[in-house]
Scaffold this active site. Structure first.
Site, PDB file in Angstrom:
ATOM      1  N   LYS A  15       7.201   1.364   3.565  1.00 32.45           N
ATOM      2  CA  LYS A  15       7.766   2.613   3.044  1.00 32.45           C
ATOM      3  C   LYS A  15       8.178   3.546   4.188  1.00 32.45           C
ATOM      4  O   LYS A  15       7.764   3.354   5.339  1.00 32.45           O
ATOM      5  CB  LYS A  15       6.713   3.295   2.150  1.00 32.45           C
ATOM      6  CG  LYS A  15       6.353   2.500   0.902  1.00 32.45           C
ATOM      7  CD  LYS A  15       5.406   3.302   0.010  1.00 32.45           C
ATOM      8  CE  LYS A  15       5.073   2.543  -1.273  1.00 32.45           C
ATOM      9  NZ  LYS A  15       4.316   3.384  -2.223  1.00 32.45           N
TER      10      LYS A  15
ATOM     11  N   TYR B 112      10.361   1.273  -9.931  1.00 32.71           N
ATOM     12  CA  TYR B 112       9.240   2.088 -10.407  1.00 32.71           C
ATOM     13  C   TYR B 112       9.443   2.483 -11.877  1.00 32.71           C
ATOM     14  O   TYR B 112       9.100   3.605 -12.273  1.00 32.71           O
ATOM     15  CB  TYR B 112       9.060   3.322  -9.519  1.00 32.71           C
ATOM     16  CG  TYR B 112       8.407   3.027  -8.178  1.00 32.71           C
ATOM     17  CD1 TYR B 112       7.297   2.190  -8.078  1.00 32.71           C
ATOM     18  CD2 TYR B 112       8.871   3.620  -7.012  1.00 32.71           C
ATOM     19  CE1 TYR B 112       6.687   1.928  -6.859  1.00 32.71           C
ATOM     20  CE2 TYR B 112       8.266   3.375  -5.778  1.00 32.71           C
ATOM     21  CZ  TYR B 112       7.172   2.525  -5.711  1.00 32.71           C
ATOM     22  OH  TYR B 112       6.558   2.288  -4.504  1.00 32.71           O
TER      23      TYR B 112
ATOM     24  N   PHE C  38       5.147  13.137 -11.079  1.00 32.23           N
ATOM     25  CA  PHE C  38       5.333  12.988  -9.624  1.00 32.23           C
ATOM     26  C   PHE C  38       6.550  12.143  -9.270  1.00 32.23           C
ATOM     27  O   PHE C  38       6.859  11.969  -8.096  1.00 32.23           O
ATOM     28  CB  PHE C  38       4.073  12.393  -8.972  1.00 32.23           C
ATOM     29  CG  PHE C  38       3.673  11.040  -9.500  1.00 32.23           C
ATOM     30  CD1 PHE C  38       4.293   9.877  -9.056  1.00 32.23           C
ATOM     31  CD2 PHE C  38       2.663  10.926 -10.450  1.00 32.23           C
ATOM     32  CE1 PHE C  38       3.927   8.633  -9.543  1.00 32.23           C
ATOM     33  CE2 PHE C  38       2.286   9.675 -10.943  1.00 32.23           C
ATOM     34  CZ  PHE C  38       2.928   8.533 -10.488  1.00 32.23           C
TER      35      PHE C  38
ATOM     36  N   ARG D 184      -2.417  -7.958  -2.047  1.00 33.42           N
ATOM     37  CA  ARG D 184      -2.933  -6.756  -2.738  1.00 33.42           C
ATOM     38  C   ARG D 184      -4.303  -6.378  -2.171  1.00 33.42           C
ATOM     39  O   ARG D 184      -4.600  -5.203  -1.988  1.00 33.42           O
ATOM     40  CB  ARG D 184      -3.042  -6.993  -4.243  1.00 33.42           C
ATOM     41  CG  ARG D 184      -1.710  -7.000  -4.982  1.00 33.42           C
ATOM     42  CD  ARG D 184      -1.054  -5.635  -5.100  1.00 33.42           C
ATOM     43  NE  ARG D 184      -1.691  -4.757  -6.065  1.00 33.42           N
ATOM     44  CZ  ARG D 184      -1.142  -3.628  -6.518  1.00 33.42           C
ATOM     45  NH1 ARG D 184       0.054  -3.227  -6.089  1.00 33.42           N
ATOM     46  NH2 ARG D 184      -1.787  -2.875  -7.382  1.00 33.42           N
TER      47      ARG D 184
ATOM     48  N   THR E 242      -4.411   2.330  -4.323  1.00 33.35           N
ATOM     49  CA  THR E 242      -3.179   3.117  -4.240  1.00 33.35           C
ATOM     50  C   THR E 242      -3.353   4.369  -3.375  1.00 33.35           C
ATOM     51  O   THR E 242      -2.500   4.671  -2.534  1.00 33.35           O
ATOM     52  CB  THR E 242      -2.725   3.519  -5.663  1.00 33.35           C
ATOM     53  OG1 THR E 242      -2.565   2.322  -6.436  1.00 33.35           O
ATOM     54  CG2 THR E 242      -1.421   4.286  -5.637  1.00 33.35           C
TER      55      THR E 242
ATOM     56  N   ARG F 176      -3.953   0.477   3.688  1.00 35.88           N
ATOM     57  CA  ARG F 176      -3.963   1.886   3.264  1.00 35.88           C
ATOM     58  C   ARG F 176      -5.235   2.594   3.729  1.00 35.88           C
ATOM     59  O   ARG F 176      -5.208   3.758   4.122  1.00 35.88           O
ATOM     60  CB  ARG F 176      -3.807   1.972   1.746  1.00 35.88           C
ATOM     61  CG  ARG F 176      -2.380   1.638   1.278  1.00 35.88           C
ATOM     62  CD  ARG F 176      -2.328   1.463  -0.234  1.00 35.88           C
ATOM     63  NE  ARG F 176      -0.968   1.324  -0.733  1.00 35.88           N
ATOM     64  CZ  ARG F 176      -0.677   0.917  -1.969  1.00 35.88           C
ATOM     65  NH1 ARG F 176      -1.656   0.606  -2.812  1.00 35.88           N
ATOM     66  NH2 ARG F 176       0.580   0.821  -2.361  1.00 35.88           N
TER      67      ARG F 176
ATOM     68  N   ASN G 196       1.760   6.074   1.034  1.00 31.60           N
ATOM     69  CA  ASN G 196       0.691   5.089   1.201  1.00 31.60           C
ATOM     70  C   ASN G 196       1.157   3.786   1.875  1.00 31.60           C
ATOM     71  O   ASN G 196       0.655   2.706   1.591  1.00 31.60           O
ATOM     72  CB  ASN G 196      -0.019   4.834  -0.134  1.00 31.60           C
ATOM     73  CG  ASN G 196       0.929   4.325  -1.197  1.00 31.60           C
ATOM     74  OD1 ASN G 196       2.112   4.136  -0.925  1.00 31.60           O
ATOM     75  ND2 ASN G 196       0.422   4.083  -2.380  1.00 31.60           N
TER      76      ASN G 196
ATOM     77  N   HIS H 103       4.383  -0.988  -0.266  1.00 34.58           N
ATOM     78  CA  HIS H 103       4.373  -1.494  -1.639  1.00 34.58           C
ATOM     79  C   HIS H 103       4.073  -2.985  -1.569  1.00 34.58           C
ATOM     80  O   HIS H 103       4.579  -3.673  -0.680  1.00 34.58           O
ATOM     81  CB  HIS H 103       5.725  -1.296  -2.324  1.00 34.58           C
ATOM     82  CG  HIS H 103       5.874  -2.160  -3.549  1.00 34.58           C
ATOM     83  ND1 HIS H 103       5.344  -1.801  -4.762  1.00 34.58           N
ATOM     84  CD2 HIS H 103       6.416  -3.400  -3.723  1.00 34.58           C
ATOM     85  CE1 HIS H 103       5.584  -2.766  -5.643  1.00 34.58           C
ATOM     86  NE2 HIS H 103       6.229  -3.759  -5.035  1.00 34.58           N
TER      87      HIS H 103
ATOM     88  N   GLU I 129      10.852  -8.702  -8.455  1.00 35.12           N
ATOM     89  CA  GLU I 129      11.111  -7.784  -7.336  1.00 35.12           C
ATOM     90  C   GLU I 129      11.877  -8.486  -6.207  1.00 35.12           C
ATOM     91  O   GLU I 129      12.797  -7.910  -5.616  1.00 35.12           O
ATOM     92  CB  GLU I 129       9.786  -7.194  -6.832  1.00 35.12           C
ATOM     93  CG  GLU I 129       9.175  -6.248  -7.870  1.00 35.12           C
ATOM     94  CD  GLU I 129       7.784  -5.734  -7.521  1.00 35.12           C
ATOM     95  OE1 GLU I 129       7.204  -6.152  -6.491  1.00 35.12           O
ATOM     96  OE2 GLU I 129       7.273  -4.897  -8.291  1.00 35.12           O
TER      97      GLU I 129
END
Ligand code: UDP
Ligand code: MG
Length: 153
Positions: free
Chosen positions: A9, A49, A57, A85, A91, A102, A112, A115, A126
């Site tokens: 990100k 998303y 948010f 993951r 998150t 993270r 964070n 993804h 995706e």
């Protein structure tokens, strides 16, 4: 072999953590099957998303994800979706276990770092959303026989 989809990100780009994050995936023994830089826009973020577009948010999340170009990746390995993951962590970076990406690199719930796809089904969707088939490479990394035993397959 299983594949998962990653976004480094804008928080990763802005903080100069691209190398650190990619190094973690490589050290784990995951194969980089695809990697490129791209600028996200509203259209792709509303798809990616979709489960969050009605949340209060979302406008902030959208702005944050468009703040700089991002690096998108396809990683390959046995059980790679759940392995990644686990490596990424919860998150909210403040709640993520130390030792996770993270948990080690962030302090924010939104900014964070990465993804990562949350299921094999979503990973396929995706990957198809962000990569053309010819941008994903099937090759034999030389370290492969040292990463896995024949017993793993
Ligand atoms: N997010 C946020 N506030 C929230 C929940 C999520 O800003 O209360 C952001 C955060 O950047 C997160 C992304 O929306 O990574 C996607 O949310 P999801 O629940 O899918 O979490 P993830 O799968 O990334 O852990
Ligand atoms: Mg998610």
């Amino acid at each position: 072999m299983e594949q998962t989809f990653i976004i480094l990100k804008p928080s990763t780009i802005n903080r100069g953590l691209v190398g650190d994050v990619i190094t973690r995936f490589q050290r784990k023994g995951l194969i980089i099957a695809g990697i490129k830089m791209m600028q996200l826009d509203e259209k792709i973020l509303r798809e990616h998303y979709a489960h969050l577009v009605d949340r209060p948010f979302f406008p902030l999340l959208e702005k944050s994800m468009m703040a700089t170009p991002v690096i998108v990746m396809v990683l390959r390995g046995i059980d790679v979706v759940s392995v990644v993951r686990g490596m990424v962590g919860a998150t909210n970076c403040r709640k993520a276990t130390p030792g996770t990406i993270r948990g080690d690199f962030g302090m924010s719930g939104q900014e964070n770092i990465v993804h990562a796809s949350d299921s094999i089904e979503n990973a396929a969707v995706e990957i198809a959303r962000f990569f053309r088939p010819e941008e994903i490479f099937d090759y034999e990394q030389l370290t492969f026989p040292a990463i896995y035993s024949p017993d793993d397959f």
